[in-house]
Motif scaffolding. Sequence first.
Motif, PDB file in Angstrom:
ATOM      1  N   PRO A  55       6.391   6.021  -1.621  1.00 11.87           N
ATOM      2  CA  PRO A  55       5.113   6.442  -2.200  1.00 11.87           C
ATOM      3  C   PRO A  55       4.980   6.044  -3.673  1.00 11.87           C
ATOM      4  O   PRO A  55       5.968   5.864  -4.367  1.00 11.87           O
ATOM      5  CB  PRO A  55       5.134   7.961  -2.037  1.00 11.87           C
ATOM      6  CG  PRO A  55       6.560   8.350  -1.874  1.00 11.87           C
ATOM      7  CD  PRO A  55       7.248   7.185  -1.257  1.00 11.87           C
ATOM      8  N   CYS A  56       3.732   5.957  -4.107  1.00 18.24           N
ATOM      9  CA  CYS A  56       3.447   5.510  -5.472  1.00 18.24           C
ATOM     10  C   CYS A  56       3.834   6.607  -6.475  1.00 18.24           C
ATOM     11  O   CYS A  56       4.093   7.742  -6.075  1.00 18.24           O
ATOM     12  CB  CYS A  56       1.967   5.188  -5.596  1.00 18.24           C
ATOM     13  SG  CYS A  56       0.915   6.650  -5.592  1.00 18.24           S
ATOM     14  N   PRO A  57       3.882   6.294  -7.776  1.00 14.03           N
ATOM     15  CA  PRO A  57       4.284   7.294  -8.769  1.00 14.03           C
ATOM     16  C   PRO A  57       3.453   8.586  -8.715  1.00 14.03           C
ATOM     17  O   PRO A  57       3.998   9.675  -8.895  1.00 14.03           O
ATOM     18  CB  PRO A  57       4.071   6.573 -10.099  1.00 14.03           C
ATOM     19  CG  PRO A  57       4.187   5.123  -9.768  1.00 14.03           C
ATOM     20  CD  PRO A  57       3.667   4.969  -8.379  1.00 14.03           C
ATOM     21  N   VAL A  58       2.164   8.492  -8.450  1.00 13.88           N
ATOM     22  CA  VAL A  58       1.339   9.706  -8.404  1.00 13.88           C
ATOM     23  C   VAL A  58       1.747  10.574  -7.218  1.00 13.88           C
ATOM     24  O   VAL A  58       2.005  11.774  -7.359  1.00 13.88           O
ATOM     25  CB  VAL A  58      -0.174   9.366  -8.329  1.00 13.88           C
ATOM     26  CG1 VAL A  58      -1.007  10.631  -8.078  1.00 13.88           C
ATOM     27  CG2 VAL A  58      -0.639   8.692  -9.612  1.00 13.88           C
ATOM     28  N   CYS A  59       1.833   9.964  -6.037  1.00  9.28           N
ATOM     29  CA  CYS A  59       2.192  10.739  -4.837  1.00  9.28           C
ATOM     30  C   CYS A  59       3.614  11.291  -4.928  1.00  9.28           C
ATOM     31  O   CYS A  59       3.912  12.328  -4.350  1.00  9.28           O
ATOM     32  CB  CYS A  59       2.034   9.883  -3.587  1.00  9.28           C
ATOM     33  SG  CYS A  59       0.322   9.461  -3.232  1.00  9.28           S
ATOM     34  N   ALA A  60       4.474  10.571  -5.651  1.00  6.52           N
ATOM     35  CA  ALA A  60       5.874  11.008  -5.734  1.00  6.52           C
ATOM     36  C   ALA A  60       6.083  12.076  -6.809  1.00  6.52           C
ATOM     37  O   ALA A  60       7.134  12.705  -6.861  1.00  6.52           O
ATOM     38  CB  ALA A  60       6.761   9.805  -6.020  1.00  6.52           C
ATOM     39  N   PHE A 105       0.851  -1.184   0.000  1.00  8.03           N
ATOM     40  CA  PHE A 105       0.000   0.000   0.000  1.00  8.03           C
ATOM     41  C   PHE A 105       0.886   1.232   0.000  1.00  8.03           C
ATOM     42  O   PHE A 105       1.850   1.302   0.763  1.00  8.03           O
ATOM     43  CB  PHE A 105      -0.875   0.039   1.266  1.00  8.03           C
ATOM     44  CG  PHE A 105      -1.933  -1.014   1.311  1.00  8.03           C
ATOM     45  CD1 PHE A 105      -2.992  -0.987   0.415  1.00  8.03           C
ATOM     46  CD2 PHE A 105      -1.892  -2.041   2.242  1.00  8.03           C
ATOM     47  CE1 PHE A 105      -3.984  -1.950   0.443  1.00  8.03           C
ATOM     48  CE2 PHE A 105      -2.872  -3.019   2.289  1.00  8.03           C
ATOM     49  CZ  PHE A 105      -3.926  -2.976   1.384  1.00  8.03           C
ATOM     50  N   CYS A 106       0.572   2.217  -0.841  1.00  8.86           N
ATOM     51  CA  CYS A 106       1.271   3.497  -0.793  1.00  8.86           C
ATOM     52  C   CYS A 106       1.011   4.134   0.579  1.00  8.86           C
ATOM     53  O   CYS A 106      -0.126   4.199   1.025  1.00  8.86           O
ATOM     54  CB  CYS A 106       0.767   4.419  -1.907  1.00  8.86           C
ATOM     55  SG  CYS A 106       1.364   6.112  -1.741  1.00  8.86           S
ATOM     56  N   GLU A 107       2.084   4.576   1.233  1.00 10.03           N
ATOM     57  CA  GLU A 107       1.923   5.141   2.582  1.00 10.03           C
ATOM     58  C   GLU A 107       1.081   6.411   2.568  1.00 10.03           C
ATOM     59  O   GLU A 107       0.523   6.804   3.584  1.00 10.03           O
ATOM     60  CB  GLU A 107       3.299   5.423   3.185  1.00 10.03           C
ATOM     61  CG  GLU A 107       4.037   6.552   2.468  1.00 10.03           C
ATOM     62  CD  GLU A 107       5.552   6.459   2.594  1.00 10.03           C
ATOM     63  OE1 GLU A 107       6.158   5.601   1.907  1.00 10.03           O
ATOM     64  OE2 GLU A 107       6.128   7.236   3.375  1.00 10.03           O
ATOM     65  N   GLU A 108       0.980   7.053   1.409  1.00 15.06           N
ATOM     66  CA  GLU A 108       0.204   8.281   1.298  1.00 15.06           C
ATOM     67  C   GLU A 108      -1.246   7.987   0.913  1.00 15.06           C
ATOM     68  O   GLU A 108      -2.156   8.189   1.688  1.00 15.06           O
ATOM     69  CB  GLU A 108       0.817   9.195   0.220  1.00 15.06           C
ATOM     70  CG  GLU A 108       2.165   9.759   0.605  1.00 15.06           C
ATOM     71  CD  GLU A 108       2.025  10.860   1.641  1.00 15.06           C
ATOM     72  OE1 GLU A 108       1.192  11.757   1.414  1.00 15.06           O
ATOM     73  OE2 GLU A 108       2.715  10.802   2.660  1.00 15.06           O
ATOM     74  N   CYS A 109      -1.437   7.510  -0.321  1.00 15.32           N
ATOM     75  CA  CYS A 109      -2.797   7.410  -0.864  1.00 15.32           C
ATOM     76  C   CYS A 109      -3.414   6.028  -0.667  1.00 15.32           C
ATOM     77  O   CYS A 109      -4.586   5.841  -0.980  1.00 15.32           O
ATOM     78  CB  CYS A 109      -2.805   7.771  -2.344  1.00 15.32           C
ATOM     79  SG  CYS A 109      -1.965   6.563  -3.374  1.00 15.32           S
ATOM     80  N   GLN A 110      -2.630   5.047  -0.186  1.00 12.81           N
ATOM     81  CA  GLN A 110      -3.110   3.681   0.058  1.00 12.81           C
ATOM     82  C   GLN A 110      -3.413   2.904  -1.215  1.00 12.81           C
ATOM     83  O   GLN A 110      -4.003   1.823  -1.167  1.00 12.81           O
ATOM     84  CB  GLN A 110      -4.354   3.668   0.981  1.00 12.81           C
ATOM     85  CG  GLN A 110      -4.183   4.419   2.274  1.00 12.81           C
ATOM     86  CD  GLN A 110      -3.088   3.832   3.161  1.00 12.81           C
ATOM     87  OE1 GLN A 110      -2.928   2.623   3.241  1.00 12.81           O
ATOM     88  NE2 GLN A 110      -2.303   4.689   3.789  1.00 12.81           N
TER      89      GLN A 110
HETATM   90 ZN   LIG Z   1       0.234   7.186  -3.474  1.00 12.12          ZN
END
Ligand SMILES: [Zn+2]
Lengths: 265, 204
Positions: free
Chosen positions: B74-79, B62-67
């Motif tokens: 973090p996932c590519p979007v959050c990063a 799970f992405c620590e930000e958006c899950q």
């Molecule tokens: Zn994310």
Amino acid sequence: MAPPRTYRCEAIILGYTPLGEADLLVTMYTRDQGKVRAVGKGARRSSSKLVGHLEPLTVVKMSLAHGRNMDVISQAEVTQSFAELKEDLTAITKGQYLAELVDGFGAEANPNPGLFQLMIDCLRVIEATKGRESESASDMPLRFFEFHLLQVSGLMPELYNCVECRQELEPDAHRFSPNVGGTLCLDCSPDDAHLRPLSLRALKVLRLLDRSGIVEACKLPVDAGLADELKSLLSNTVAYWLGKEIRSNSFLERLHKESQPEVYI
Amino acid sequence: MTQENIPGAAPSLARLVQELNRLPGIGPKSAQRLAYYIIRLPDEDAYALADAVTSVKQSIVFCEECQNLTDASPCPVCADPRRDRTTICVVEDPLDVLAMERTRTYRGLYHVLHGVISPMNGVGPDQLKIKELFNRLERPELAEMVVATNPTLEGEATAMYIRRHQGREGLRVTHLARGLPVGGSLEYTDETTLTRAFQGRQEI
Ligand SMILES: [Zn+2]
Ligand SMILES: [Zn+2]
């Protein structure tokens, strides 16, 4: 091969689960056929003419075709959407509570028009009283539903005579057990794990639920202590016959707890 | 499905059929068809399939930000530094993120709930990534939360729960417009959708 036979029915949608790419497996309670599970083909596509007509807690007129494994919904039209109920989270959750019980007690190919009507009547009252905290906290529509659910299912508890000795019950505190079928006087003490105390005022409310219509019953002033006793008594009795816990209960209790104003001492 | 359903089948084959049968939308017949298809695959194709299943389970987190589900958190979007950090779009599941991304109109962040509140199925707020959402709402740079749960009863109820319980003052909370689907028709539209479409009418 003969063309598939179709039939029409009026149903309350109880719930659905996704099936395959775009279909829904819909569980509903019909007036004339009891519980029906049927497939809504393509119903998850936003262009489907079924979309929006199969949402839970909606009364729908529909046409179904007998399928090889499962019936298929060919047409559905909402006749009662309970749109105002669906604007209130607590009211929705109460409706889901009813749906869970109708799903649990309703049987396929076993019509019970009384149960169908009971659910509609209760949804109407929940809709009409939504957002009124005093009434929503006592949950009388749910208690009325549970009591009459037992009644229309042939599980009506005895409220006038002791189920053991058949003596007429004195106006006094008694005991109650779903296991023996209702109320017991204090002299009779069968070995029963489900036995619980029953206060006189709770017994009076149960008798009133038996005699009165839903609107009248839901106007009854019930304090928090009595509301708790009735809830515990009736929902435990329903869960006893269901053979499992009522899952919607925990979210409903959570909403009630969270909506209570915080008390500062 | 048990071995008795496939007379004469080897136990290892019966096991494969049984596992495939547990996948959503796969009935016993489809499970059998897929199992025989897999048996006829060249060895390396079959092992590639097995390896893909194993490695997805080992590497997805799970992405620590958006899950959202991702290989690296973090996932590519959050990063991505070009994403607008003042807006969070709340969706039910990872496929909804893909659908939103395909529109190329939204440039903010996401939050994936991994389901909806479904009391009858024992799914409450604690079974979803709602606590994680509320924690993110505390960020001062955040100006808007778009609740993009599905317009179903459970999706709407989940949106109401989030709306009611988010305590951040000054946060703009919106949801997607309800209206007529492209390719739909008035005749078959339910009254709730039609009412909302009418309320949301626009100048042409
Ligand atoms: Zn994310
Ligand atoms: Zn007795």
